[in-house]
Design a protein around this motif. Sequence first.
Motif, short mmCIF file in Angstrom:
data_model
loop_
_atom_site.label_atom_id
_atom_site.label_comp_id
_atom_site.label_asym_id
_atom_site.label_seq_id
_atom_site.Cartn_x
_atom_site.Cartn_y
_atom_site.Cartn_z
N ALA A 41 0.96 -1.41 -0.06
CA ALA A 41 -0.07 0.15 -0.05
C ALA A 41 0.96 1.25 -0.18
O ALA A 41 1.94 1.04 0.02
CB ALA A 41 -0.78 -0.03 1.12
N PHE A 42 0.24 2.43 -0.02
CA PHE A 42 0.95 3.75 0.02
C PHE A 42 1.50 4.07 1.46
O PHE A 42 0.90 3.80 2.48
CB PHE A 42 0.16 4.82 -0.30
CG PHE A 42 -0.02 4.81 -1.83
CD1 PHE A 42 0.75 5.66 -2.68
CD2 PHE A 42 -1.30 4.02 -2.51
CE1 PHE A 42 0.44 5.63 -4.00
CE2 PHE A 42 -1.25 4.08 -3.77
CZ PHE A 42 -0.37 4.84 -4.51
N GLY A 43 2.82 4.31 1.66
CA GLY A 43 3.36 4.75 2.92
C GLY A 43 4.66 5.52 2.69
O GLY A 43 5.02 6.01 1.63
N PRO A 44 5.22 5.95 3.91
CA PRO A 44 6.39 6.96 3.78
C PRO A 44 7.72 6.02 3.74
O PRO A 44 7.78 4.83 4.02
CB PRO A 44 6.26 7.48 5.06
CG PRO A 44 5.72 6.56 5.97
CD PRO A 44 4.56 5.87 5.17
N GLY A 45 8.74 6.94 3.38
CA GLY A 45 10.04 6.04 3.17
C GLY A 45 11.17 7.09 3.23
O GLY A 45 11.00 8.27 3.27
N ILE A 46 12.42 6.72 3.38
CA ILE A 46 13.60 7.55 3.17
C ILE A 46 14.57 7.26 2.22
O ILE A 46 14.62 5.89 1.74
CB ILE A 46 14.35 7.68 4.68
CG1 ILE A 46 14.76 6.11 4.84
CG2 ILE A 46 13.48 8.14 5.57
CD1 ILE A 46 15.49 5.96 6.25
N VAL A 47 15.42 8.17 1.81
CA VAL A 47 16.35 7.69 0.59
C VAL A 47 17.79 8.40 0.80
O VAL A 47 17.66 9.46 1.29
CB VAL A 47 15.79 7.87 -0.62
CG1 VAL A 47 15.50 9.34 -1.11
CG2 VAL A 47 16.61 7.37 -1.86
N LEU A 48 18.77 7.76 0.33
CA LEU A 48 20.13 8.22 0.56
C LEU A 48 20.76 7.77 -1.11
O LEU A 48 21.04 6.59 -1.14
CB LEU A 48 20.97 7.75 1.40
CG LEU A 48 22.52 8.03 1.71
CD1 LEU A 48 22.49 9.68 2.04
CD2 LEU A 48 23.28 7.40 2.64
N GLN A 49 21.09 8.84 -1.70
CA GLN A 49 21.50 8.38 -2.93
C GLN A 49 23.02 9.21 -3.26
O GLN A 49 23.06 10.45 -3.06
CB GLN A 49 20.55 8.98 -3.92
CG GLN A 49 21.00 8.84 -5.37
CD GLN A 49 19.88 9.01 -6.54
OE1 GLN A 49 18.99 8.48 -6.11
NE2 GLN A 49 19.97 9.40 -7.69
N GLY A 50 23.97 8.38 -4.03
CA GLY A 50 25.14 8.95 -4.52
C GLY A 50 25.20 9.14 -5.92
O GLY A 50 24.65 8.16 -6.60
N ASN A 51 25.41 10.10 -6.53
CA ASN A 51 25.51 10.51 -7.90
C ASN A 51 27.01 10.73 -8.62
O ASN A 51 27.77 11.27 -7.91
CB ASN A 51 24.97 11.83 -8.13
CG ASN A 51 23.36 11.67 -7.65
OD1 ASN A 51 22.54 10.75 -8.05
ND2 ASN A 51 22.88 12.73 -6.70
N LEU A 52 27.11 10.22 -9.53
CA LEU A 52 28.45 9.97 -10.38
C LEU A 52 27.90 10.33 -11.79
O LEU A 52 27.84 9.11 -12.27
CB LEU A 52 29.28 8.88 -10.04
CG LEU A 52 30.75 8.92 -10.82
CD1 LEU A 52 31.36 10.12 -10.45
CD2 LEU A 52 31.38 7.64 -10.60
N GLN A 53 28.13 11.70 -12.42
CA GLN A 53 27.91 11.88 -13.89
C GLN A 53 26.36 11.23 -14.03
O GLN A 53 25.44 11.82 -13.64
CB GLN A 53 29.09 11.10 -14.76
CG GLN A 53 30.18 11.63 -14.41
CD GLN A 53 31.08 11.04 -15.54
OE1 GLN A 53 31.02 10.10 -16.39
NE2 GLN A 53 32.62 11.58 -15.60
N ARG A 54 26.06 10.42 -15.00
CA ARG A 54 24.72 9.92 -15.21
C ARG A 54 24.38 8.89 -14.33
O ARG A 54 22.99 8.59 -14.49
CB ARG A 54 24.75 9.53 -16.69
CG ARG A 54 25.01 10.41 -17.90
CD ARG A 54 25.03 9.50 -19.07
NE ARG A 54 25.17 10.71 -20.10
CZ ARG A 54 24.26 11.18 -21.03
NH1 ARG A 54 23.05 11.01 -20.76
NH2 ARG A 54 24.49 12.10 -22.02
N LEU A 55 25.08 8.18 -13.46
CA LEU A 55 24.74 7.13 -12.55
C LEU A 55 24.47 7.71 -11.34
O LEU A 55 24.93 8.45 -10.85
CB LEU A 55 25.69 6.16 -12.64
CG LEU A 55 25.98 5.22 -13.74
CD1 LEU A 55 27.10 4.33 -13.69
CD2 LEU A 55 24.65 4.44 -14.23
N GLY A 56 23.48 7.01 -10.75
CA GLY A 56 22.94 7.27 -9.37
C GLY A 56 22.84 5.97 -8.78
O GLY A 56 22.16 5.07 -9.02
#
Length: 200
Positions: A41-56
């Motif tokens: 179902a629908f719910g909350p969340g968290i995210v941590l992302q690292g980026n390098l040029q076109r990639l994440g």
Amino acid sequence: MALALAAFLAVACMNGPAVKSPESELPPIEVGMLAGRDGVAFGPGIVLQGNLQRLGLYGFAGISSISAYSTGDGAKANLRDRTVGFGLQYRIARIGKRFAIGTFGQAAYYSSHVHATYFDPDHTASVDYRASDRDPLVTIGPEIDYKIAKRVRLAIRPGKHFGENFAAQRVGGFSINVGVLVDAHSTGTNVAKAFKKFLR
């Protein structure tokens, strides 16, 4: 459908006159909050992302629940789940000053718990049923980014779930997440400055 949409966006953007390279557009590390359907179902969340040029490369976690779900035969169930995993994003192109499109794929550890009650006519009594499962959950689809402000963006990820679990079997395995991501470095710096100012 998610794959078809991703392919269409890629072809359209490659032929578009306003398309620009998305490289170096994003900060190296982002943090954010999610809202959407990662689980049943629908719910909350968290995210941590690292980026390098076109990639994440990102890690994420989310929860969702359904209360008093009726199966139609007199049974009622409460279900809650938790999703923890990682994903890979590829940015195809930037359109104008604010929009960018790409694709993503993610794999998660999906755990669910069901508590159901139903009437047993053979014993003329109400029966309690409990079950817990842990399964892998794979999701793929396109991504649409919208730049809200400097170092703040809105990421929309519609996709398709694959797996032997509630998340993949309900509503055709449709998944969608909307996240607000901010530059982790600038956010941490601003918080530190505010904290120092408060202590003075």
